[in-house]
Design a protein around this motif. Structure first.
Motif, PDB file in Angstrom:
ATOM      1  N   VAL A  26       0.839  -1.202   0.000  1.00 50.07           N
ATOM      2  CA  VAL A  26       0.000   0.000   0.000  1.00 50.07           C
ATOM      3  C   VAL A  26       0.871   1.248   0.000  1.00 50.07           C
ATOM      4  O   VAL A  26       0.658   2.185  -0.760  1.00 50.07           O
ATOM      5  N   ILE A  30       1.605   4.584  -3.374  1.00 48.12           N
ATOM      6  CA  ILE A  30       1.427   6.034  -3.379  1.00 48.12           C
ATOM      7  C   ILE A  30       2.248   6.615  -4.523  1.00 48.12           C
ATOM      8  O   ILE A  30       3.445   6.361  -4.618  1.00 48.12           O
ATOM      9  N   PHE A 145     -11.677  12.007  21.310  1.00 47.13           N
ATOM     10  CA  PHE A 145     -11.091  13.338  21.157  1.00 47.13           C
ATOM     11  C   PHE A 145     -12.010  14.416  21.718  1.00 47.13           C
ATOM     12  O   PHE A 145     -11.564  15.390  22.303  1.00 47.13           O
ATOM     13  N   LEU A 256      -5.544   9.578  18.878  1.00 49.43           N
ATOM     14  CA  LEU A 256      -6.376  10.768  19.063  1.00 49.43           C
ATOM     15  C   LEU A 256      -6.061  11.464  20.368  1.00 49.43           C
ATOM     16  O   LEU A 256      -5.947  12.688  20.425  1.00 49.43           O
ATOM     17  N   GLN A 259      -2.894  13.329  20.269  1.00 52.60           N
ATOM     18  CA  GLN A 259      -3.037  14.527  19.462  1.00 52.60           C
ATOM     19  C   GLN A 259      -3.648  15.669  20.278  1.00 52.60           C
ATOM     20  O   GLN A 259      -3.159  16.781  20.259  1.00 52.60           O
ATOM     21  N   LEU A 270       3.174   8.704  14.309  1.00 52.43           N
ATOM     22  CA  LEU A 270       2.582   8.127  13.097  1.00 52.43           C
ATOM     23  C   LEU A 270       1.932   9.213  12.246  1.00 52.43           C
ATOM     24  O   LEU A 270       2.083   9.235  11.025  1.00 52.43           O
ATOM     25  N   LEU A 271       1.224  10.144  12.921  1.00 55.33           N
ATOM     26  CA  LEU A 271       0.567  11.218  12.169  1.00 55.33           C
ATOM     27  C   LEU A 271       1.595  12.080  11.440  1.00 55.33           C
ATOM     28  O   LEU A 271       1.427  12.384  10.257  1.00 55.33           O
ATOM     29  N   ILE A 274       2.859  10.176   8.509  1.00 57.34           N
ATOM     30  CA  ILE A 274       1.906  10.088   7.399  1.00 57.34           C
ATOM     31  C   ILE A 274       1.839  11.415   6.648  1.00 57.34           C
ATOM     32  O   ILE A 274       1.870  11.455   5.423  1.00 57.34           O
ATOM     33  N   ILE A 286       3.381   1.174  12.098  1.00 56.87           N
ATOM     34  CA  ILE A 286       2.213   0.296  11.958  1.00 56.87           C
ATOM     35  C   ILE A 286       2.611  -1.137  12.289  1.00 56.87           C
ATOM     36  O   ILE A 286       1.851  -1.880  12.917  1.00 56.87           O
TER      37      ILE A 286
ATOM     38  N   VAL B 137      -8.925   2.477  13.371  1.00 54.83           N
ATOM     39  CA  VAL B 137      -8.625   3.883  13.080  1.00 54.83           C
ATOM     40  C   VAL B 137      -7.283   3.988  12.352  1.00 54.83           C
ATOM     41  O   VAL B 137      -7.135   4.738  11.386  1.00 54.83           O
ATOM     42  N   ILE B 138      -6.310   3.173  12.818  1.00 56.36           N
ATOM     43  CA  ILE B 138      -4.985   3.207  12.210  1.00 56.36           C
ATOM     44  C   ILE B 138      -5.050   2.714  10.768  1.00 56.36           C
ATOM     45  O   ILE B 138      -4.454   3.304   9.862  1.00 56.36           O
ATOM     46  N   LEU B 141      -6.661   5.341   8.661  1.00 57.36           N
ATOM     47  CA  LEU B 141      -5.708   6.451   8.544  1.00 57.36           C
ATOM     48  C   LEU B 141      -4.635   6.116   7.515  1.00 57.36           C
ATOM     49  O   LEU B 141      -4.290   6.925   6.650  1.00 57.36           O
ATOM     50  N   PHE B 142      -4.138   4.890   7.612  1.00 55.65           N
ATOM     51  CA  PHE B 142      -3.069   4.416   6.735  1.00 55.65           C
ATOM     52  C   PHE B 142      -3.550   4.357   5.280  1.00 55.65           C
ATOM     53  O   PHE B 142      -2.901   4.870   4.372  1.00 55.65           O
ATOM     54  N   LEU B 143      -4.732   3.754   5.067  1.00 59.65           N
ATOM     55  CA  LEU B 143      -5.284   3.694   3.712  1.00 59.65           C
ATOM     56  C   LEU B 143      -5.548   5.094   3.196  1.00 59.65           C
ATOM     57  O   LEU B 143      -5.313   5.392   2.021  1.00 59.65           O
ATOM     58  N   SER B 145      -3.906   7.745   3.899  1.00 62.54           N
ATOM     59  CA  SER B 145      -2.665   8.404   3.510  1.00 62.54           C
ATOM     60  C   SER B 145      -2.250   7.963   2.113  1.00 62.54           C
ATOM     61  O   SER B 145      -1.606   8.709   1.387  1.00 62.54           O
ATOM     62  N   ALA B 146      -2.638   6.743   1.721  1.00 66.21           N
ATOM     63  CA  ALA B 146      -2.291   6.282   0.381  1.00 66.21           C
ATOM     64  C   ALA B 146      -3.266   6.827  -0.662  1.00 66.21           C
ATOM     65  O   ALA B 146      -2.869   7.203  -1.756  1.00 66.21           O
ATOM     66  N   SER B 226     -13.290  10.824  13.750  1.00 70.92           N
ATOM     67  CA  SER B 226     -11.902  10.774  14.212  1.00 70.92           C
ATOM     68  C   SER B 226     -10.948  11.195  13.100  1.00 70.92           C
ATOM     69  O   SER B 226     -10.029  11.975  13.331  1.00 70.92           O
ATOM     70  N   LEU B 230      -8.485  14.501  12.900  1.00 71.13           N
ATOM     71  CA  LEU B 230      -7.043  14.470  12.663  1.00 71.13           C
ATOM     72  C   LEU B 230      -6.651  15.162  11.369  1.00 71.13           C
ATOM     73  O   LEU B 230      -5.508  15.073  10.932  1.00 71.13           O
ATOM     74  N   MET B 232      -7.440  14.287   8.494  1.00 70.68           N
ATOM     75  CA  MET B 232      -7.150  13.291   7.472  1.00 70.68           C
ATOM     76  C   MET B 232      -8.442  12.822   6.820  1.00 70.68           C
ATOM     77  O   MET B 232      -8.480  11.779   6.180  1.00 70.68           O
TER      78      MET B 232
END
Lengths: 314, 292
Positions: A26, A30, A145, A256, A259, A270-271, A274, A286, B137-138, B141-143, B145-146, B226, B230, B232
Motif C-alpha cells: 500500500v 502512493i 477526542f 487521538l 493529538q 505516526l501522524l 503520514i 504500523i 482507526v490506524i 488512517l493508513f489507507l 494516507s495512500a 476521528s 485528525l 485526514m
C-alpha cells in the motif's frame, strides 16, 4: 499444550508477515517520489537522485521489501526522512510515552469495567443495572477526542485543577508527569470501561442462567460465592478473549488522545510520518502497533488454552 | 380476492409484531426518533437555516450563543448550528456508504472463501486476519494516507477497514449452511454452483450481516469523525463534525460551543444507531446476542 503454543506462534508470525507485505505494497502504491515530496520544488535533480539512492528507493519493490524485512529482524529499522535520524533512536522515548498512557488506562478500565459489569449482571433490571448499561451505551458512543476536549474545558480551563496539555517523563519530574497524565488516562479509559462493562454483563448473564448455578443455589451456597467463584470463573473465558482483542483499539485511541494532549508518543509520531510521507517510519510504526495487538492476542490465546482444555484440541 | 386479503393481513400482522418487539424498550423509540430527526434536519437545512455554512463574516467572529446564532459563531463568523446540520449530511452519508461498502465486499469475500475452501479460503482469510491485526482507526488512517483525503476516499477507506468482520461472519455461516440437506437437494436438482452460492447460501447469511451493518453504522460515523478531527478526513471548508471539534479546540477558552456542540451531535447519533442496532439484533437474530 506445547504443540498448541507452537501452532499459535507460527500462525501469528505468518499473519505478521502478511501485515508487513500489505503495509509495504500500500505504501509503495502512493504515486510520486517521497524524496521529491520532502525536498520540495527547489531541489535539483542531482539532490533527488542522490537521496533516492541513499534511501534505496531506486531499487525494485521486492528487493526493498526483503531489505526492510531483514533490517527489522537484525535491528536496523531504517532512517526517517523527515527527522533525519535512525528510527531506532527515535522510537524508545515515544513508546515509553505511549505506554505511560495506555498501561494505567488498561489496568483502570479492566478493573472498573469488570466490576461494574458484574454488579449490573447480579442486580439485573435494577436501577444500578439501568445506570451502568445506560452509561456504557453513552460511553461507547462518545468520541475520545471530544471527551478529551470536554475534560480540558472543565478540569483545566474552568476549575484549573490540572495542566491543559503536554507531557513530562515520569523520571524527570514525577508529580508534574502524573498530573499531566491524569486527563489522557481518564479519557482513554472511559470508552474501554464502557466496553468491558457491557461485555462482562452479557458474559455473566449467559452463565447465570445455566444449570450449574441453579445447582449451586440449591446446595445452599452463599450468593456472593456463587457469583464471584462459580459464575465469574466461567464468564472470564470470553472476557479474556475480548480483552486481547481490545488492546488494538486502545492503541487506535491513543493516536487521538496523544493529538489532543500533545503527548509525543508513537501515535502522534505516526501522524507526523503520514503527513510527511515518511515511508519507512510509517511502515515501522504500523508494524509495532500490529505487533502489540497480535502479541496480546497470542498471550491471551495461550492463557485461554490453559484455562479451557477444549481449545487446545481444536 | 379473499386469499390476497388474507395475505395482506398476515404481512400487516407480522409488521406489527416486528415493530412490537423492536420498540419494546422505550430507549429504542427515543433512538429511532433521533435518527429520523437527523435525516430530516440533514435534508432540510437549506430551508431551516438563513445562513450559508461556508460564508465567513468577519464582523461576527466567535460570538456567543444568542437569538440570531443559537450556538454562536466560529472563528470565521460562520453560524455553528448551521454548520453542524450540514455536517449531519457528511456523517450520515459516510456512515451509510462505508458500511455498505464493507458489508457488500465482506459478504462477497466471505462467500467466496467459505464456498471454495482450500487455498482460496486460506489466502482470503489470512489477509483478513492481517487486516484485523491493525486497529481500525490506524488502518483507515493508513489507507487514507495512500488514497488521499475527500469524501469518496474516506468512504472507501473506512469501508475497507471494516471488511474483515463481515467476511468472517459470512464465511462461518456459509460453512455451516453448506452442509445442510437442502443445498445437497439443490445440487441434485442440477442448480449451478453460482446459483447455489448466491440464491441459497447468501440468503441465509443476509440477516446476520444486516444486523451487523446496523450495529456498525455508529462505529463508521465515529471513525469518520476521528479522521476528520485528525485533518485526514473531509477537507475543509466542508462542514464535518470531527473537523469542527478540531477547529473549535483552538478557540475553546473564547467560545466553547464551537468545539463542544458538534460532539453532542456525534454522541446522540452514534448512540441512536447503536441502540437501534441492538434492538434489530434482538428482533432478527436472537441467537447473535452477546456474540456481536
Amino acid at each position: 499444550m506445547g504443540r498448541y503454543i507452537v501452532k499459535r506462534v507460527a500462525q501469528s508470525v505468518i499473519v505478521l508477515l502478511i501485515v508487513t507485505l500489505l503495509i509495504f505494497l500500500v505504501m509503495h502504491s502512493i504515486p510520486g517520489n517521497p524524496i521529491r515530496l520532502y525536498l520540495g520544488d527547489g531541489a535539483t535533480t542531482e539532490q533527488i537522485e542522490y537521496y533516492t539512492e541513499v534511501f534505496g528507493f531506486d531499487q525494485p519493490v521486492l528487493v526493498q521489501y526483503v531489505k526492510w524485512l531483514r533490517g527489522i529482524v537484525t535491528g536496523e529499522w531504517g532512517r526517517s526522512i523527515c527527522f533525519a535520524t535512525d528510527i531506532t533512536t527515535l522510537l524508545p522515548d515515544r513508546i515509553v510515552a505511549t505506554l505511560s498512557v495506555t498501561i494505567p488506562s488498561l489496568v483502570i478500565s479492566v478493573i472498573l469495567g469488570v466490576l461494574l459489569g458484574i454488579i449490573a449482571a447480579v442486580k439485573r433490571n435494577g436501577w444500578i443495572d439501568s445506570l451502568v448499561s445506560g452509561c456504557a451505551n453513552i460511553g461507547m458512543a462518545t468520541p475520545a477526542f471530544w471527551l478529551a476536549i470536554l475534560f480540558v474545558y472543565i478540569l483545566a480551563l474552568k476549575c484549573k485543577l490540572l495542566p491543559v496539555q503536554g507531557y513530562t517523563p515520569l523520571t524527570e519530574d514525577f508529580t508534574l508527569g502524573v498530573r499531566k497524565l491524569v486527563m489522557p488516562v481518564l479519557v482513554l479509559s472511559l470508552g474501554s470501561i464502557a466496553y468491558y462493562a457491557r461485555q462482562t454483563r452479557s458474559a455473566m448473564l449467559e452463565v447465570i442462567n445455566q444449570d450449574f448455578i441453579r445447582t449451586a443455589r440449591s446446595k445452599g451456597l452463599k450468593e456472593r460465592t456463587i457469583m464471584l467463584v462459580h459464575a465469574l470463573h466461567n464468564a472470564l473465558i470470553p472476557l479474556v478473549t475480548v480483552l486481547g482483542m481490545s488492546i488494538g483499539n486502545l492503541l487506535g485511541g491513543t493516536v487521538l488522545v496523544e493529538q489532543v494532549f500533545c503527548i509525543p508518543g508513537i501515535g502522534s509520531l505516526l501522524l507526523t510520518a503520514i503527513l510527511n510521507v515518511d515511508y519507512i517510519l510509517v511502515q515501522d510504526i504500523i508494524l509495532i502497533m500490529s505487533l502489540f495487538a497480535l502479541g496480546s492476542n497470542l498471550i491471551v490465546d495461550i492463557l485461554y488454552g490453559y484455562i479451557d482444555p477444549r481449545i487446545r484440541v481444536k | 380476492m379473499e386469499v390476497q386479503k388474507g395475505k395482506q393481513h398476515t404481512t400487516a400482522k407480522r409488521m406489527q409484531e416486528f415493530a412490537g418487539v423492536f420498540f419494546s424498550r422505550k430507549l429504542v423509540i427515543f433512538g429511532f426518533i433521533i435518527i429520523v430527526a437527523m435525516i430530516l434536519l440533514a435534508l432540510l437545512v437549506p430551508v431551516l437555516s438563513p445562513y450559508d455554512p461556508n460564508l465567513s463574516s468577519l464582523k461576527e467572529v466567535l460570538r456567543h450563543p444568542d437569538i440570531s446564532h443559537w450556538l454562536g459563531t466560529d472563528d470565521l463568523g460562520r453560524d455553528v448550528l448551521t454548520r453542524i446540520l450540514y455536517g449531519t449530511r457528511v456523517s450520515l452519508l459516510v456512515g451509510l456508504a462505508s458500511t455498505l461498502v464493507a458489508g457488500v465486499l465482506g459478504m462477497a469475500l466471505g462467500l467466496i472463501a467459505g464456498y471454495m475452501e482450500g487455498i482460496v479460503d486460506s489466502v482470503i482469510m489470512r489477509i483478513m486476519d492481517a487486516m484485523l491485526a491493525v486497529p481500525i482507526v490506524i488502518l483507515a488512517l493508513f489507507l487514507g494516507s495512500a488514497l488521499g483525503k475527500g469524501l469518496g476516499n474516506i468512504i472507501f477507506c473506512i469501508g475497507i477497514s471494516m471488511i474483515p468482520r463481515y467476511a468472517r461472519v459470512t464465511r462461518g455461516s456459509v460453512l455451516s449452511v453448506k452442509k445442510l440437506d437442502y443445498i445437497t437437494a439443490g445440487r441434485i436438482y442440477g442448480a449451478s454452483r453460482f446459483q447455489i452460492a448466491v440464491k441459497h447460501i447468501l440468503k441465509n447469511c443476509l440477516s446476520s450481516n444486516l444486523v451487523m451493518m446496523t450495529m456498525n453504522l455508529g462505529d463508521a460515523i465515529l471513525t469518520e469523525a476521528s479522521l476528520s478531527y485528525l485533518a485526514m478526513g473531509i477537507n475543509p471548508p466542508t462542514a464535518s463534525w470531527g473537523g469542527m471539534v478540531s477547529n473549535g479546540y483552538e478557540w475553546l477558552s473564547m467560545n466553547p460551543c464551537v468545539a463542544i456542540a458538534p460532539g453532542i451531535f456525534i454522541v446522540l447519533t452514534v448512540w441512536a444507531f447503536n441502540v437501534c442496532g441492538d434492538a434489530l439484533r434482538d428482533v432478527l437474530d436472537p441467537k447473535l446476542k452477546g456474540t456481536l
